[in-house]
Design an enzyme around this catalytic site. Structure first.
Site, PDB file in Angstrom:
ATOM      1  N   LYS A  50     -63.514 -15.926 -37.837  1.00 50.52           N
ATOM      2  CA  LYS A  50     -62.980 -15.547 -36.313  1.00 50.52           C
ATOM      3  C   LYS A  50     -61.586 -14.721 -36.670  1.00 50.52           C
ATOM      4  CE  LYS A  50     -64.502 -13.283 -32.503  1.00 50.52           C
ATOM      5  NZ  LYS A  50     -65.570 -13.310 -31.836  1.00 50.52           N
TER       6      LYS A  50
HETATM    7  P1  NAD Z   1     -63.533  -4.046 -25.729  1.00 54.60           P
HETATM    8  O1  NAD Z   1     -61.792  -4.573 -26.118  1.00 54.60           O
HETATM    9  O2  NAD Z   1     -64.066  -2.909 -25.874  1.00 54.60           O
HETATM   10  O3  NAD Z   1     -63.290  -4.444 -24.082  1.00 54.60           O
HETATM   11  C1  NAD Z   1     -62.646  -5.073 -23.420  1.00 54.60           C
HETATM   12  C2  NAD Z   1     -62.545  -4.970 -21.702  1.00 54.60           C
HETATM   13  O4  NAD Z   1     -62.053  -6.102 -21.308  1.00 54.60           O
HETATM   14  C3  NAD Z   1     -61.426  -3.850 -21.688  1.00 54.60           C
HETATM   15  O5  NAD Z   1     -62.193  -2.653 -21.140  1.00 54.60           O
HETATM   16  C4  NAD Z   1     -60.435  -4.123 -20.862  1.00 54.60           C
HETATM   17  O6  NAD Z   1     -59.175  -3.658 -19.507  1.00 54.60           O
HETATM   18  C5  NAD Z   1     -60.918  -5.943 -19.920  1.00 54.60           C
HETATM   19  N1  NAD Z   1     -60.130  -6.967 -19.421  1.00 54.60           N
HETATM   20  C6  NAD Z   1     -59.093  -7.251 -19.997  1.00 54.60           C
HETATM   21  N2  NAD Z   1     -58.741  -7.962 -19.523  1.00 54.60           N
HETATM   22  C7  NAD Z   1     -59.699  -7.965 -18.613  1.00 54.60           C
HETATM   23  C8  NAD Z   1     -59.702  -8.885 -17.018  1.00 54.60           C
HETATM   24  N3  NAD Z   1     -58.651  -9.944 -17.002  1.00 54.60           N
HETATM   25  N4  NAD Z   1     -60.172  -8.378 -15.997  1.00 54.60           N
HETATM   26  C9  NAD Z   1     -61.152  -7.252 -16.567  1.00 54.60           C
HETATM   27  N5  NAD Z   1     -61.017  -6.784 -17.269  1.00 54.60           N
HETATM   28  C10 NAD Z   1     -60.598  -7.534 -18.249  1.00 54.60           C
HETATM   29  O7  NAD Z   1     -63.639  -5.627 -25.719  1.00 54.60           O
HETATM   30  P2  NAD Z   1     -65.361  -6.102 -26.443  1.00 54.60           P
HETATM   31  O8  NAD Z   1     -65.891  -5.982 -27.675  1.00 54.60           O
HETATM   32  O9  NAD Z   1     -66.216  -5.805 -25.159  1.00 54.60           O
HETATM   33  O10 NAD Z   1     -65.104  -7.410 -26.280  1.00 54.60           O
HETATM   34  C11 NAD Z   1     -65.290  -7.773 -24.585  1.00 54.60           C
HETATM   35  C12 NAD Z   1     -66.091  -9.396 -24.825  1.00 54.60           C
HETATM   36  O11 NAD Z   1     -67.120  -9.591 -25.577  1.00 54.60           O
HETATM   37  C13 NAD Z   1     -65.028 -10.332 -25.582  1.00 54.60           C
HETATM   38  O12 NAD Z   1     -65.363 -12.392 -24.631  1.00 54.60           O
HETATM   39  C14 NAD Z   1     -65.776 -10.721 -27.212  1.00 54.60           C
HETATM   40  O13 NAD Z   1     -65.300 -11.589 -27.625  1.00 54.60           O
HETATM   41  C15 NAD Z   1     -67.057 -10.246 -26.552  1.00 54.60           C
HETATM   42  N6  NAD Z   1     -68.254  -9.538 -27.614  1.00 54.60           N
HETATM   43  C16 NAD Z   1     -68.071  -8.088 -27.828  1.00 54.60           C
HETATM   44  C17 NAD Z   1     -68.888  -8.026 -29.145  1.00 54.60           C
HETATM   45  C18 NAD Z   1     -68.839  -6.854 -29.603  1.00 54.60           C
HETATM   46  O14 NAD Z   1     -69.350  -6.934 -30.866  1.00 54.60           O
HETATM   47  N7  NAD Z   1     -67.700  -6.145 -29.548  1.00 54.60           N
HETATM   48  C19 NAD Z   1     -69.942  -9.579 -29.718  1.00 54.60           C
HETATM   49  C20 NAD Z   1     -70.199 -10.541 -28.784  1.00 54.60           C
HETATM   50  C21 NAD Z   1     -69.128 -10.474 -28.167  1.00 54.60           C
END
Ligand code: NAD
Length: 419
Positions: free
Chosen positions: A109
């Protein structure tokens, strides 16, 4: 404004979950020592000329937790709360996650402590390129392959790929995944995490004899993972009654119009103020009476203090590490079925694997092929974890960790790399 905040240190959570699962599989002490800790941790200074002429120093990290089963793999996060411990936790989970879905990658990461919402596109590009130069000696298609995570996207990956390729003198698309299609990205990668979340929810509903059609859903975090999971659940006839992002939350007991909400979020960057909805506070969203709760924001958002209020039947962890061990114990006592992160959100890294394979082969697959393969991988992993959950009478999270840790331990022993 949101009041839900994360509690505790994600790395402590990762270590605690490791120990619980390692005890259950009776992992010997030597193997534990070998596989528990990150193999390599790099902290870098990232100086960036800001638009006003100042030089600002950012701190960046890349942690490779394991390369036992293949190249290290994991996303890059831009967020003000990024710390080395957070990156170590996320890298550790990547190792077990890749093993749970049985793809030939280890875990890694990366992250930069910054506030991307306050930075211009030019500042973000300069920071990304400088960060890439700093971690360049340890990344590469055979070594460590970054991907998008919170507040990074296909454009970020394109800058990384370009910076890396410039030093070699030719294009090397396989150094990152989650790239734009025009640069060797894969069809289906952008929606892969949300799609994988959806497939595992389908499996959970089947297991619990709970119809998805008409099920009520709340989604915390409406970014890539959360919004796409919401879209697919909506398409399957579920009712998404509440969603939130970092600026606020919206609620409609009859179900939100998700395509319209995604459209608004894309245009305006927030969900609050969505027509035909009322505002909802973060703690109220978590406490809603609903069938499925999808935490899709950041780690440790559900903890001992807010877990007792949760009334969902299924918690589907689109986010990494959203639930602390103390909250897990509360869920267990309430009979809440958890689809743990290292299973639930593994669709992203699975299609990243497909992207890497396509880049290496210079042969690209149809979207339907990708969905079919993803469906198979996710449902096989779900069945494997469920079998341990039922057979050993352990929570789903521990079952997933037992599967992932067990596979890595087996690989270490067979390779004999630590004599
Ligand atoms: P992203 O940046 O696209 O979205 C994150 C979202 O979370 C945003 O809409 C933001 O406004 C919201 N957010 C932030 N703080 C918040 C809070 N306190 N309360 C409510 N909403 C809040 O990111 P993503 O890629 O969707 O990632 C989100 C989660 O999914 C993370 O934990 C990430 O590690 C995990 N994840 C993502 C992927 C991927 O392929 N993108 C894969 C596996 C896991």
């Amino acid at each position: 404004m949101l009041t839900a905040t994360s509690k505790g240190n994600a790395y402590d959570v990762a270590m605690e979950n490791f120990d619980t699962a390692a005890d259950k599989i009776e992992l010997d002490k030597n193997t534990r020592e070998m596989i528990k800790y990150p193999e390599r941790m790099l902290t870098v200074t990232v100086p960036v000329r800001m638009d006003d002429g100042r030089i600002h120093r950012f701190e960046g990290y890349r942690v490779q937790h394991s390369s036992v089963r293949g190249p290290a793999k994991g996303g890059i996060r831009y967020h003000p709360q990024v710390t080395l411990d957070e990156v170590k936790a996320l890298a550790t989970w990547m190792t077990w996650k890749c093993a749970v879905v049985n793809i030939p990658f280890g875990g890694a990461k990366g992250g930069v402590t910054c506030d991307p919402k306050r930075m211009s596109a030019g500042e973000l590009e300069r920071m990304t390129r400088r960060y890439t130069s700093a971690i360049l000696p340890i990344i590469g298609p055979e070594q460590d392959i970054p991907a998008p995570d919170v507040y990074t996207n296909a454009q970020t990956m394109a800058w990384i790929m370009d910076t890396y390729s410039m030093t070699k003198g030719y294009a090397i698309p396989g150094v990152v995944t989650g790239k734009p299609i025009s640069l060797g990205g894969s069809l289906g990668r952008n929606e892969a995490t949300g799609r994988g979340v959806f497939y595992t929810i389908e499996c959970a509903c089947e297991h619990l004899h709970m119809p998805l059609q008409g099920a009520t859903v709340a989604v915390q975090g409406f970014g890539n993972a959360g919004s796409i999971a919401a879209q697919l659940l909506h398409d399957a006839g579920a009712k998404i009654v509440a969603v939130s992002d970092s600026t606020g939350g919206v609620f409609n007991r009859n179900g939100l119009n998700i395509p319209e909400l995604i459209h608004m979020k894309t245009l305006c960057g927030h969900v609050d103020g969505f027509p035909e909805s009322e505002p909802i506070q973060a703690h109220e969203l978590l406490a809603l009476e609903c069938d499925i709760l999808v935490p899709a924001a950041l780690e440790n958002m559900i903890h001992a203090e807010n877990a007792p209020a949760i009334r969902a039947r299924i918690v589907a962890e689109a986010a990494n590490g959203p639930v602390t061990p103390a909250a897990d114990r509360i869920f267990e006592s309430k009979g809440i079925f958890v689809i743990p992160d290292i299973l639930c959100n593994a669709g992203g890294v699975t299609v990243s694997y497909f992207e890497w394979v396509q880049d290496e082969q210079h042969l690209f697959w149809e979207a339907q092929d990708i969905y079919k393969r993803l469906d198979r991988v996710m449902k096989t992993a779900f069945r494997d974890v469920l079998k341990i959950h039922l057979g050993r009478n352990v929570p789903m999270r521990i079952a997933a960790n037992m599967l992932g840790i067990g596979r890595v331990a087996e690989a270490v022993k067979i390779r004999g790399i630590y004599p």
